[in-house]
Structure formats: structure tokens, C-alpha cells
Write a protein that holds these residues in place. Structure first.
Motif, PDB file in Angstrom:
ATOM      1  N   ILE A 169       0.764  -1.117  -0.055  1.00 16.30           N
ATOM      2  CA  ILE A 169      -0.085   0.177  -0.023  1.00 16.30           C
ATOM      3  C   ILE A 169       0.804   1.351  -0.032  1.00 16.30           C
ATOM      4  CG2 ILE A 169      -1.328   1.458   1.771  1.00 16.30           C
ATOM      5  CD1 ILE A 169      -3.188  -1.263   1.770  1.00 16.30           C
ATOM      6  N   GLY A 204       4.290   2.803  -6.833  1.00 16.31           N
ATOM      7  CA  GLY A 204       3.525   3.292  -8.089  1.00 16.31           C
ATOM      8  C   GLY A 204       4.426   2.838  -9.311  1.00 16.31           C
ATOM      9  N   ASN A 205       5.548   2.704  -9.371  1.00 13.25           N
ATOM     10  CA  ASN A 205       6.406   2.632 -10.347  1.00 13.25           C
ATOM     11  C   ASN A 205       6.619   0.908 -10.103  1.00 13.25           C
ATOM     12  OD1 ASN A 205       6.552   4.685 -12.292  1.00 13.25           O
ATOM     13  ND2 ASN A 205       7.556   5.625 -10.604  1.00 13.25           N
ATOM     14  N   HIS A 236      -4.122   9.293  -9.163  1.00 14.28           N
ATOM     15  CA  HIS A 236      -2.892   8.682  -9.712  1.00 14.28           C
ATOM     16  C   HIS A 236      -2.958   8.392 -11.361  1.00 14.28           C
ATOM     17  CE1 HIS A 236      -1.997   8.125  -5.620  1.00 14.28           C
ATOM     18  NE2 HIS A 236      -2.950   7.504  -5.454  1.00 14.28           N
ATOM     19  N   THR A 277       3.231  -1.733  -6.491  1.00 17.54           N
ATOM     20  CA  THR A 277       1.766  -1.483  -6.446  1.00 17.54           C
ATOM     21  C   THR A 277       1.355  -2.333  -5.570  1.00 17.54           C
ATOM     22  OG1 THR A 277       0.675  -2.762  -8.292  1.00 17.54           O
ATOM     23  CG2 THR A 277       2.034  -0.796  -8.985  1.00 17.54           C
ATOM     24  N   ARG A 278      -0.313  -2.371  -5.431  1.00 19.99           N
ATOM     25  CA  ARG A 278      -1.017  -3.423  -4.683  1.00 19.99           C
ATOM     26  C   ARG A 278      -0.929  -4.712  -5.093  1.00 19.99           C
ATOM     27  NH1 ARG A 278      -6.215  -3.956  -3.620  1.00 19.99           N
ATOM     28  NH2 ARG A 278      -6.412  -2.509  -5.386  1.00 19.99           N
ATOM     29  N   LEU A 331      -8.511   2.705   0.053  1.00 26.00           N
ATOM     30  CA  LEU A 331      -7.702   2.388   1.185  1.00 26.00           C
ATOM     31  C   LEU A 331      -8.575   2.836   2.684  1.00 26.00           C
ATOM     32  CD1 LEU A 331      -4.103   3.916   0.479  1.00 26.00           C
ATOM     33  CD2 LEU A 331      -4.904   1.497   0.133  1.00 26.00           C
ATOM     34  N   ASP A 340      -7.781   8.363  -1.970  1.00 25.83           N
ATOM     35  CA  ASP A 340      -7.685   6.708  -2.033  1.00 25.83           C
ATOM     36  C   ASP A 340      -8.897   6.129  -1.308  1.00 25.83           C
ATOM     37  OD1 ASP A 340      -5.712   6.774  -4.180  1.00 25.83           O
ATOM     38  OD2 ASP A 340      -4.173   7.040  -2.340  1.00 25.83           O
ATOM     39  N   ASP A 376       3.376   7.699  -2.699  1.00 24.38           N
ATOM     40  CA  ASP A 376       2.578   8.150  -3.379  1.00 24.38           C
ATOM     41  C   ASP A 376       1.108   7.386  -3.016  1.00 24.38           C
ATOM     42  OD1 ASP A 376       0.744   9.841  -4.827  1.00 24.38           O
ATOM     43  OD2 ASP A 376       1.189   9.099  -6.870  1.00 24.38           O
ATOM     44  N   SER A 377       0.396   7.353  -1.939  1.00 26.31           N
ATOM     45  CA  SER A 377      -0.934   6.891  -1.812  1.00 26.31           C
ATOM     46  C   SER A 377      -1.347   7.373  -0.203  1.00 26.31           C
ATOM     47  CB  SER A 377      -0.856   5.202  -1.766  1.00 26.31           C
ATOM     48  OG  SER A 377      -0.309   4.864  -0.591  1.00 26.31           O
ATOM     49  N   SER A 434       5.772   9.083 -15.617  1.00 29.24           N
ATOM     50  CA  SER A 434       6.167   7.728 -15.232  1.00 29.24           C
ATOM     51  C   SER A 434       4.882   6.856 -15.171  1.00 29.24           C
ATOM     52  CB  SER A 434       6.936   7.757 -13.900  1.00 29.24           C
ATOM     53  OG  SER A 434       5.875   8.078 -12.820  1.00 29.24           O
ATOM     54  N   ARG A 435       5.214   5.523 -15.000  1.00 25.12           N
ATOM     55  CA  ARG A 435       4.065   4.495 -14.870  1.00 25.12           C
ATOM     56  C   ARG A 435       3.144   4.698 -13.567  1.00 25.12           C
ATOM     57  NH1 ARG A 435       4.171  -1.256 -12.012  1.00 25.12           N
ATOM     58  NH2 ARG A 435       2.186  -2.008 -12.628  1.00 25.12           N
ATOM     59  N   ARG A 436       3.727   5.587 -12.616  1.00 23.36           N
ATOM     60  CA  ARG A 436       2.950   5.684 -11.330  1.00 23.36           C
ATOM     61  C   ARG A 436       1.665   6.709 -11.651  1.00 23.36           C
ATOM     62  NH1 ARG A 436       3.116  10.384  -8.249  1.00 23.36           N
ATOM     63  NH2 ARG A 436       4.985  11.095  -9.475  1.00 23.36           N
ATOM     64  N   ILE A 437       2.118   7.502 -12.671  1.00 24.58           N
ATOM     65  CA  ILE A 437       0.860   8.352 -12.843  1.00 24.58           C
ATOM     66  C   ILE A 437       0.271   7.694 -14.162  1.00 24.58           C
ATOM     67  CG2 ILE A 437       0.098  10.663 -13.937  1.00 24.58           C
ATOM     68  CD1 ILE A 437       2.390  11.702 -12.214  1.00 24.58           C
TER      69      ILE A 437
END
Lengths: 363, 363
Positions: A100, A242-243, B27, A246-247, B124, B121, A119-120, B2-5
Motif C-alpha cells: 500500500i 507506483g512504479n 494517480h 503497487t498493490r 484504502l 484513495d 504516493d498513496s 512515469s508509470r506511477r501516473i
């Protein structure tokens, strides 16, 4: 830009210094690039000192009689050994052992913690658990805006400004500095492998003054404005929530075994799931990939890593390394192929195929 | 990037159509502007039909025996009257009655819900509560990417493509359409006051095909790519989580009394706090401000609303209205000054003072 994407106390300063773009982390601006190239910044970071606005590393403050119980419930890492004044990297997982977040925990007192988050919205997860459990704890986001000073000259610069007691702060410990009659937390930490500190500035109104103070004295150390550097980060094997994770990933896939308690000495959410995964053994794990002889572009969707027709992984972050004269990437890799030296192909955006090999990071 | 976004299934298409910039919500990328000006888009939206990539309205799927119990616990709105096939706007609050999100709830079955969320989120929060309570419920993010078709010609366009049964779907209800042998949810809803639908497309791989289908038939209706329009949104009094409301606000301040159960007929988190606030009466509430005779720039930090030296509110979103020939803004306003017609001053970025008045939105 709208108010929803929050500016930081340093945003006006980085704009004056010619920031070229922002990313968004935790609903807040993170500078992405300045005047010089990412490659110039990389070499500069390895040699001098940089000042980074990392306010987006928001703090989740957990305080109260049940604070330590709540924090322990959120992470497989045993926090009982954590001392006041210590930072601890703690993966946070859900009931399926899915990641998470992977914050740094700061223990301010036995009943008082900060989680310096990726970032969450960890605050919402913590609130949900505390409400569900009926814990006696208060959870909030304090008025704190981390400022990172990174690079080999960080210590010299900061001890000149704030005093030589900084030299006594060891890695992942924190101490205090005085600034304009306020007491501020400073930790030896940061999102680079070049050494440095993070000042957890409390009080948005002090932001520009703190930046300016460090900036002025920093001139003799060749200070530059910067931000987490993609080349340095990937080469150093620093993963990004996030890169790289992830979950969908569990901490064992990210190589975080040493932070996972796999017996029943502590109680945490996802323990049964994680024990089951550990017993079976992970089927994939994160690795480095060194690939291609020409610079790749930005990896904004995962790039399949292949052996023949078989997909054995996916690169989630990649960049050209000027030091290694090849691209460096981070990827989950299937168990059967994760040994160092394994030859692979990387398929960029369904178009270009590059030849590479598996590497254990850091590169 | 990036993949995060995360990119959406429609990102490649909007890039080809000349998207000029993105914002980040949950995100994920949200297109912000296309070739034409926000003003041209505004007039077009009021007259024709637009197609919007709103994939960032992520779905939080709650399913299982305790699903309805969990959803009810998260909102002060009584969901017991919600029928299968119905959408319901539900504020979500924490233990202090602070707003955490304001999603649209879709009831797919008695034990199966989607929360179509604003920018935080919620997954969560829901997970934390469910774990803390030991609820028998599964919480996840399905492979669903909302696509909005907005504007007065939406119904004509979509019923031509998917059948005239769409005309029978009333406001905030949903039905189904067939697309390439899949059954997809379509609701009469959307983030504008111009009417329209949202298709909750399941299956990322179908994204470009769905867009293309609507785009092609849409040509005869003068379809354009678009995004939530700031002028239309503010004029219409549509509030935005993160802008007009944060965890610092309770639902009564946002004018959501009608969605708040203030007796003990249902049990939800924050009930005692909300009852206490209601009993005392709110001290501030959201209002519109009509101000200035020249276009303001973007409001990226709140602008104080003043009477003389006293600050009585802060504008959190503002834009020039070409229809009203004045700026329209949204602001919390102190109780003593919130009556329509109250004269105020707006201080833009500590620099410019504009004269205005309090208005009850919609403008």
C-alpha cells in the motif's frame, strides 16, 4: 493547476529558479526538472550538493495511547526495536500482503510517530483501521514540508549553517536544528545514494526563508536546485511506489524479506497471506535490466521483458545511464530467469526490441 | 511521465486529437485542454456533444455479505432506499465529519457496489475499516474506465449507436448497452449541467474501439473531445473535492444537508460529530462570488474574500464567465456575510483587489 494539486512552501522559489515541470505526488507538486539536463544533474549530484523540494513526502502523524499498536498493525516489520530519534523503512501492506505504501517511519516519542509517505493516501488507511478497531489514537497531516539536501557536500554545508552536531547524526537517525527560534527535525536520509539530510520543516511560512538560507550559504559549495534523479535512482536500485511496486506486489517480490517478520512474534494485517507466499516461495522478484546501446525514451507504460516469445517480466522504470553507456531498467522477473547474466529482450512500446541482461541492482 | 501516473485506455487517442495538457486525479491522467479555448469549449458543450476521458473517476468495488453495511458506515446518507440500477451521490466522511470524498455510488446488486470516486484513495479507507471491523467483504479496483458523453446532443448520438432504450434511462439511473459482444454499464450522469451519459467501460482493451465508434458516428452531431469545463462547472455550482472541499470541511458547509441523516436511524462514522455541528449550526458555508470586470487568472491558492480588513472567506476555484461578463468563483463564506447580494472584495494572490458580491450558485 488548481488548488486540488497543492503548491508547497518552496514552489514560488523553484519557479524563480526556473523549474521546467512538475509531477504530482500525494496531491502535491514535485519539481521534475530544472534548466540543466537530467544527465548534468546526475553528475552534479554525485559531486556537489543539491536542494530538493520533497514536500510531497507528506507526513501522517499518529499519536496517542494506541499509536504504536496501530503502526505495528500496518507493517510486517517489527517496530518494537525502533528507538526515539530513529527512522525506519517500513513496507505497509493490506490483508492480501499487497503493498500500500513504503514510508519512512520517524519515532518522535513512544506514542508519537510520523510516516513519511510515498504516493498513496496512507492517512485514510490508518484512519479506517483505527476507526474499525476503535483505537485511541489521533491521525492527521501536520504542517510539515520536507526539504532534502543531497550530495557529498551536504554535511559540510549544513553543519556550517546549523552546527557541527549534525555530523554526529548517523544514517537513518534524526536530530534537531534551530531555525529562526524554531526547533526543527533533521534526519540523515533521502532519496539518493549520495548521502544527505532531510529537514522536516514545520511551519509553511518558514519555507522560503529556510530555502534562501541554505541557498545563500550553499553558493560556495556549488549548490543547485534539483529533484530525485531518475538515473541515480535506478542505478542505485531505489524503488518507487507506483512504479516498481503497487498493490499487485508483495514485499517479498520487492526484495524486502529482511523487513518482514514471518513468524507469529508480532501481529500485523496480511500476516497469514505473507506467510503463505513465503512458504510457497515468490514466483517473481525485482531485478535490474541493463539493455540497449542507444538511449531509450521515457517508460510510461511497462515494457515487456522477453525470452523468445515468452514474457518473463516488465520494466517499470528505465533511463539511459551515461556512466554505463547503456539503459538501466527495473523489472519484475520470473523465477526461472532471474539469475544475474540472463540474456533478455526488451520490447519498447510494442515497437523497438533491445537486447539486454539481468543484473542485481545497484548497477 | 512515469508509470506511477497511469495512462488510460483513451490516452493515446486524446494525444492524437491534440490534447494540450493533463492533470492528475487518482494517480491517473485527466485531459485538461484541447486545441480550442476553454471558452469555445464552453459554448460548444452547451450546444453540441463532447466526449471526455474520465477514467480517473476510479471505481472502488465493494462486494460481499457485508458490502452494504460497509458502504453505509462510510456515509451520512441513508442508502437503504437505493435500488439496483440507481446512482446515488454520497459524501464520505471521517470520525470528525471531515469530508474524505464525494463519490457517486452505483448499486449493481444488493451485495455489490461501485464507488465512482473523486481524488482520494477511498479504497484504502474502505479497506482499513473493513479490516478493522472484520467485515466479510472484498474491496478492489475493477478494470473499468468511465467515458463521459456530455452535452444536449448526447442522447441522440448514443441512442443512434446503442439503441433507443437509452432514452428510458432517467437521471442518476443506469442501464446496459452491448458493445462488441460485451455488456457495459451506462448511466445518465456526468460532471456537467448539460445532460449526458457516462459509460463505465469494463475492459481496457476495448477503450480505443469504443472511443472510435462514438467519435465516428458523432461527426454528424459536431462532436468534440473535451474535459470537465471550468466555466460550466463553476457557473453550474458543481463543487470539486480537493478544491471546494477537503478534510477540513464537513458536508453541512458544502450544502449537503439533504444527504445527511442527523437522527439515529442509521449508523455511520462521524455521526456524533456531525450531529454536534448541526446542533450548533455551521459557521460558514459555500457560496458563489461574482467579481471583477476583467478576467482573473488561475486560482491555484485560495484568494481571501474580504470586507474591509476582515477576511470572511476564500475562493478556491474561479474563472472568467463569458456569459456573465464577470469572474465566477466558489468560496466558503462566514455566516454573518453569506446572504445573497453581500458586497465583498477579492484579493488575488496578495496583489490585485477586485470588487464582487455573494451569489447562491448556480450562477
Amino acid at each position: 493547476m488548481s488548488r486540488r494539486i497543492r503548491r508547497t512552501p518552496y514552489t514560488s522559489v523553484v519557479e524563480k529558479l526556473g523549474v521546467k515541470g512538475f509531477s504530482v505526488v500525494n496531491h502535491m507538486l514535485l519539481p521534475k526538472a530544472f534548466q540543466s539536463s537530467i544527465e548534468d544533474d546526475y553528475w552534479h549530484l554525485k559531486e556537489h550538493v543539491q536542494i530538493w523540494d520533497v514536500s510531497c513526502q507528506r507526513q501522517v502523524e499518529v499519536v496517542g495511547p494506541d499509536a504504536s499498536r496501530l503502526v505495528q498493525l500496518m507493517t510486517p516489520r517489527n517496530i518494537s526495536s525502533c528507538q526515539v530519534g530513529q527512522c525506519m523503512y517500513i513496507p505497509i501492506i493490506d490483508n492480501n500482503a499487497g503493498l500500500i505504501n513504503d514510508p519512512v517511519l520517524l519515532k518522535l516519542a513512544d506514542d508519537h510517530f510520523w510516516l513519511s509517505i510515498a504516493d498513496s493516501d496512507v492517512l485514510l488507511y490508518a484512519k479506517g483501521i483505527a476507526i474499525g478497531k476503535g483505537y485511541d489514537v489521533s491521525i492527521d497531516e501536520p504542517d510539515v514540508y520536507p526539504l532534502a539536501i543531497q550530495g557529498p557536500k551536504s554535511e559540510k554545508l549544513l553543519s556550517k549553517i546549523f552546527g557541527s552536531h549534525l555530523r554526529e547524526i548517523s544514517f537513518f537517525k534524526f536530530g534537531y536544528i534551530d531555525f529562526l527560534n524554531t526547533r526543527q527535525i533533521i534526519a540523515r536520509s533521502g532519496y539518493s545514494r549520495q548521502g544527505g539530510f532531510e529537514i522536516y520543516l514545520k511551519g509553511a511560512h518558514l519555507g522560503e526563508k529556510l530555502w534562501q538560507k541554505i541557498w545563500n550559504i550553499g553558493q560556495e559549495f556549488n549548490i543547485k536546485p534539483g529533484c530525485p534523479n531518475l538515473i541515480e535512482r535506478i542505478e542505485g536500485g531505489l524503488f518507487s511506489y507506483g512504479n516498481e511496486m503497487t498493490r499487485e506486489n508483495n514485499p517479498l517480490e520487492i526484495g524486502l524479506e529482511k523487513y518482514c517478520t514471518l513468524d507469529d512474534t508480532i501481529n500485523y494485517i496480511g500476516r497469514d497471506s505473507l506467510k503463505k507466499i513465503a512458504k510457497k516461495g515468490v514466483q517473481r522478484q525485482i531485478r535490474g535490466i541493463l539493455f540497449g546501446k542507444n538511449p531509450c525514451h521515457t517508460c510510461s507504460t511497462p515494457w515487456p521483458v522477453k525470452i523468445g516469445d515468452e514474457t518473463i517480466g516488465a520494466i517499470t522504470s528505465a533511463v539511459w545511464s551515461p556512466r554505463l553507456k547503456a539503459n538501466v531498467g527495473l523489472s519484475m522477473i520470473d523465477k526461472n530467469y532471474w539469475d544475474e547474466g540472463q540474456c533478455v529482450n526488451v520490447l519498447l512500446d510494442n515497437k523497438e526490441l533491445m537486447f539486454g541482461e539481468v543484473v542485481n541492482p545497484p548497477f
